[in-house]
Enzyme design. Structure first.
Site, PDB file in Angstrom:
ATOM      1  N   THR A  96       0.885  -1.040  -0.040  1.00 53.65           N
ATOM      2  CA  THR A  96       0.055   0.034   0.038  1.00 53.65           C
ATOM      3  C   THR A  96       0.821   1.180   0.000  1.00 53.65           C
ATOM      4  O   THR A  96       1.482   1.303   0.829  1.00 53.65           O
ATOM      5  CB  THR A  96      -0.872   0.067   1.397  1.00 53.65           C
ATOM      6  OG1 THR A  96      -1.701  -1.214   1.226  1.00 53.65           O
ATOM      7  CG2 THR A  96      -1.707   1.285   1.241  1.00 53.65           C
ATOM      8  N   LYS A 171      -7.426   1.727  -2.505  1.00 52.45           N
ATOM      9  CA  LYS A 171      -6.876   1.141  -1.359  1.00 52.45           C
ATOM     10  C   LYS A 171      -7.024   2.081  -0.207  1.00 52.45           C
ATOM     11  O   LYS A 171      -7.283   2.132   0.902  1.00 52.45           O
ATOM     12  CB  LYS A 171      -5.807   0.485  -1.739  1.00 52.45           C
ATOM     13  CG  LYS A 171      -4.837   0.051  -0.341  1.00 52.45           C
ATOM     14  CD  LYS A 171      -5.620  -1.165   0.384  1.00 52.45           C
ATOM     15  CE  LYS A 171      -4.956  -1.540   1.580  1.00 52.45           C
ATOM     16  NZ  LYS A 171      -5.625  -2.397   2.538  1.00 52.45           N
ATOM     17  N   LYS A 246       0.657   5.364   8.400  1.00 48.98           N
ATOM     18  CA  LYS A 246       1.358   5.621   6.924  1.00 48.98           C
ATOM     19  C   LYS A 246      -0.166   5.672   5.973  1.00 48.98           C
ATOM     20  O   LYS A 246      -0.303   6.611   5.348  1.00 48.98           O
ATOM     21  CB  LYS A 246       2.033   4.443   6.608  1.00 48.98           C
ATOM     22  CG  LYS A 246       2.686   4.546   5.084  1.00 48.98           C
ATOM     23  CD  LYS A 246       2.237   3.408   4.113  1.00 48.98           C
ATOM     24  CE  LYS A 246       1.585   2.266   4.666  1.00 48.98           C
ATOM     25  NZ  LYS A 246       1.458   1.043   3.711  1.00 48.98           N
TER      26      LYS A 246
HETATM   27  P1  NAD Z   1       5.863  -5.770   7.373  1.00 49.38           P
HETATM   28  O1  NAD Z   1       6.409  -4.859   7.908  1.00 49.38           O
HETATM   29  O2  NAD Z   1       5.102  -7.316   8.428  1.00 49.38           O
HETATM   30  O3  NAD Z   1       6.612  -6.627   6.093  1.00 49.38           O
HETATM   31  C1  NAD Z   1       7.130  -6.008   5.261  1.00 49.38           C
HETATM   32  C2  NAD Z   1       8.399  -6.524   4.953  1.00 49.38           C
HETATM   33  O4  NAD Z   1       9.213  -6.250   3.977  1.00 49.38           O
HETATM   34  C3  NAD Z   1       9.262  -6.792   6.174  1.00 49.38           C
HETATM   35  O5  NAD Z   1       9.470  -8.289   6.459  1.00 49.38           O
HETATM   36  C4  NAD Z   1      10.504  -6.049   5.792  1.00 49.38           C
HETATM   37  O6  NAD Z   1      11.795  -6.668   6.333  1.00 49.38           O
HETATM   38  C5  NAD Z   1      10.521  -6.296   4.406  1.00 49.38           C
HETATM   39  N1  NAD Z   1      11.324  -5.348   3.494  1.00 49.38           N
HETATM   40  C6  NAD Z   1      11.736  -3.886   3.623  1.00 49.38           C
HETATM   41  N2  NAD Z   1      12.185  -3.419   2.809  1.00 49.38           N
HETATM   42  C7  NAD Z   1      12.643  -4.399   2.122  1.00 49.38           C
HETATM   43  C8  NAD Z   1      13.750  -4.498   1.090  1.00 49.38           C
HETATM   44  N3  NAD Z   1      14.331  -3.558   0.496  1.00 49.38           N
HETATM   45  N4  NAD Z   1      13.900  -5.824   0.481  1.00 49.38           N
HETATM   46  C9  NAD Z   1      13.258  -6.622   0.948  1.00 49.38           C
HETATM   47  N5  NAD Z   1      12.331  -6.717   2.026  1.00 49.38           N
HETATM   48  C10 NAD Z   1      12.128  -5.593   2.476  1.00 49.38           C
HETATM   49  O7  NAD Z   1       4.465  -5.529   6.713  1.00 49.38           O
HETATM   50  P2  NAD Z   1       3.002  -6.044   6.228  1.00 49.38           P
HETATM   51  O8  NAD Z   1       2.100  -5.851   7.367  1.00 49.38           O
HETATM   52  O9  NAD Z   1       3.237  -7.340   5.736  1.00 49.38           O
HETATM   53  O10 NAD Z   1       2.612  -4.842   5.248  1.00 49.38           O
HETATM   54  C11 NAD Z   1       3.060  -5.149   3.918  1.00 49.38           C
HETATM   55  C12 NAD Z   1       2.117  -3.887   3.093  1.00 49.38           C
HETATM   56  O11 NAD Z   1       0.988  -4.628   2.736  1.00 49.38           O
HETATM   57  C13 NAD Z   1       2.036  -2.745   3.579  1.00 49.38           C
HETATM   58  O12 NAD Z   1       1.987  -1.692   2.712  1.00 49.38           O
HETATM   59  C14 NAD Z   1       0.828  -2.689   4.284  1.00 49.38           C
HETATM   60  O13 NAD Z   1       0.081  -1.242   4.175  1.00 49.38           O
HETATM   61  C15 NAD Z   1      -0.128  -3.195   3.351  1.00 49.38           C
HETATM   62  N6  NAD Z   1      -1.306  -3.978   4.158  1.00 49.38           N
HETATM   63  C16 NAD Z   1      -0.978  -4.856   5.278  1.00 49.38           C
HETATM   64  C17 NAD Z   1      -2.088  -5.247   5.903  1.00 49.38           C
HETATM   65  C18 NAD Z   1      -2.152  -6.053   7.186  1.00 49.38           C
HETATM   66  O14 NAD Z   1      -3.328  -6.184   7.753  1.00 49.38           O
HETATM   67  N7  NAD Z   1      -0.804  -6.334   7.881  1.00 49.38           N
HETATM   68  C19 NAD Z   1      -3.256  -5.737   5.419  1.00 49.38           C
HETATM   69  C20 NAD Z   1      -3.384  -5.228   3.730  1.00 49.38           C
HETATM   70  C21 NAD Z   1      -2.387  -4.323   3.352  1.00 49.38           C
END
Ligand code: NAD
Length: 306
Positions: A96, A171, A246
């Protein structure tokens, strides 16, 4: 069966990629966090110590990263996806992020000869695990059709929202509405408690009444009401306060750009910022419920065990 590279194996990426493995795909994963990669291996993802190795032979690349800056780094960096992925790979960014970054990635991918879609999801980690996420896909029709097929094992609904960046626009608006509903559940749960209502009795009434919402069903901030709530686990994050701040910030920025008044969104943004200022950025966003309680004490929250 396709070879799919998955970058970003966090709360969402790990269960989503596991569903692609279960559907028979060969999934090659990379994350900066070794703990995230270890969790993904449990789901059958093969992990690599560099993004370049993970991109080897990719027919599809899916990214699930925290913010726009991470998507820019992963796609546009020197050793990034546009530099290293096979040219015929379909690129799908499910993070997102802001619309401007999504549009920038569309342009850069197209100039480099790639098919790219923005494809954020809704449904939380419970939807990620169950394979019932809603995908909002922005981009050219033929790329959206290819992406729709790929994401099927993770999806309940797939909607082609229109041109580049419109997936992110949908979104951002959806999440703004979710967070306003979460504030309603927060205030409602504490008021119901202080009025002496049994939480189960009240939750069941709201569930079949006009107070119902996805937030009530999935994130209600009282332990024991709904299995997927962070309140059952001392508010360990299913969706962290940082990510929620965010997302609501993306909505407020969009409101400024379009001259739309968003007072309820601004209030919730302040609540998330309070959690961050208290050092609770990594706890679940539903912990904003404690600001409705005069003493900050709510069932399920033990700050000493945080
Ligand atoms: P999270 O922080 O758990 O996971 C993100 C991952 O990306 C982390 O493991 C981090 O180490 C990795 N990362 C960051 N930079 C990186 C790079 N340069 N190379 C490789 N890996 C890298 O976040 P999440 O909860 O999984 O959310 C991910 C996305 O999905 C966000 O944009 C969030 O807004 C969206 N989202 C989350 C949810 C939810 O319920 N958690 C629901 C819908 C959408």
């Amino acid at each position: 069966m396709s070879t799919i590279t998955w970058i970003g194996l966090g709360h969402m990426g790990a269960p989503m990629s596991a569903n692609l493995v279960a559907a028979g795909h060969d999934v090659r994963g990379f994350d900066l966090s070794e703990a995230a990669m270890a969790a993904a291996r449990q789901g059958g993802v093969q992990t690599f110590s560099t993004m370049g190795e993970a991109l080897d032979g990719a027919e599809v690349v899916i990214t699930m990263l925290p913010k726009g800056e991470h998507s820019r780094a992963v796609y546009l960096g020197e050793d990034g996806v546009l530099a290293l992925a096979p040219k015929d790979a379909l690129l799908v960014d499910s993070s997102t992020i802001d619309v401007a970054t999504a549009e920038q990635l569309h342009r850069a991918a197209s100039e480099a000869g790639f098919a790219f879609v923005d494809a954020p999801v809704s449904g939380g980690i419970s939807g990620a695990a169950a394979g019932t996420l809603t995908f909002m896909i922005g981009g050219e029709e033929q790329h959206a059709r290819r992406a729709e097929e790929v994401v099927q094992p993770m999806a309940g609904r797939v909607v082609h929202t229109g041109a580049a960046g419109t997936g992110q626009a949908a979104k951002i608006v959806n999440n703004m509405m979710l967070f306003i509903c979460l504030e309603a559940c927060s205030e409602g749960s504490v008021l119901a408690d202080r009025l002496g209502l049994d939480p189960r009795v009240f939750w069941e009434i709201a569930s079949v009444s006009s107070g119902d919402s996805w937030a009530l069903q999935t994130w209600y901030p009282v332990p024991g009401m709904t299995d997927s709530a962070a309140a059952n686990h001392n508010f360990d994050a299913t969706f962290s306060a940082t990510l929620a701040a965010k997302d609501i910030g993306l909505a407020l920025a969009a409101g400024e750009q379009t001259d739309v008044n968003l007072p309820a969104a601004r209030l919730v943004a302040e609540r998330f910022q309070e959690l961050i200022d208290e050092g609770l950025a990594d706890k679940d966003c539903s912990l904003i419920a404690k600001y409705a309680a005069p003493d900050g004490a709510i069932p399920g929250w033990d700050p000493d065990k945080a």
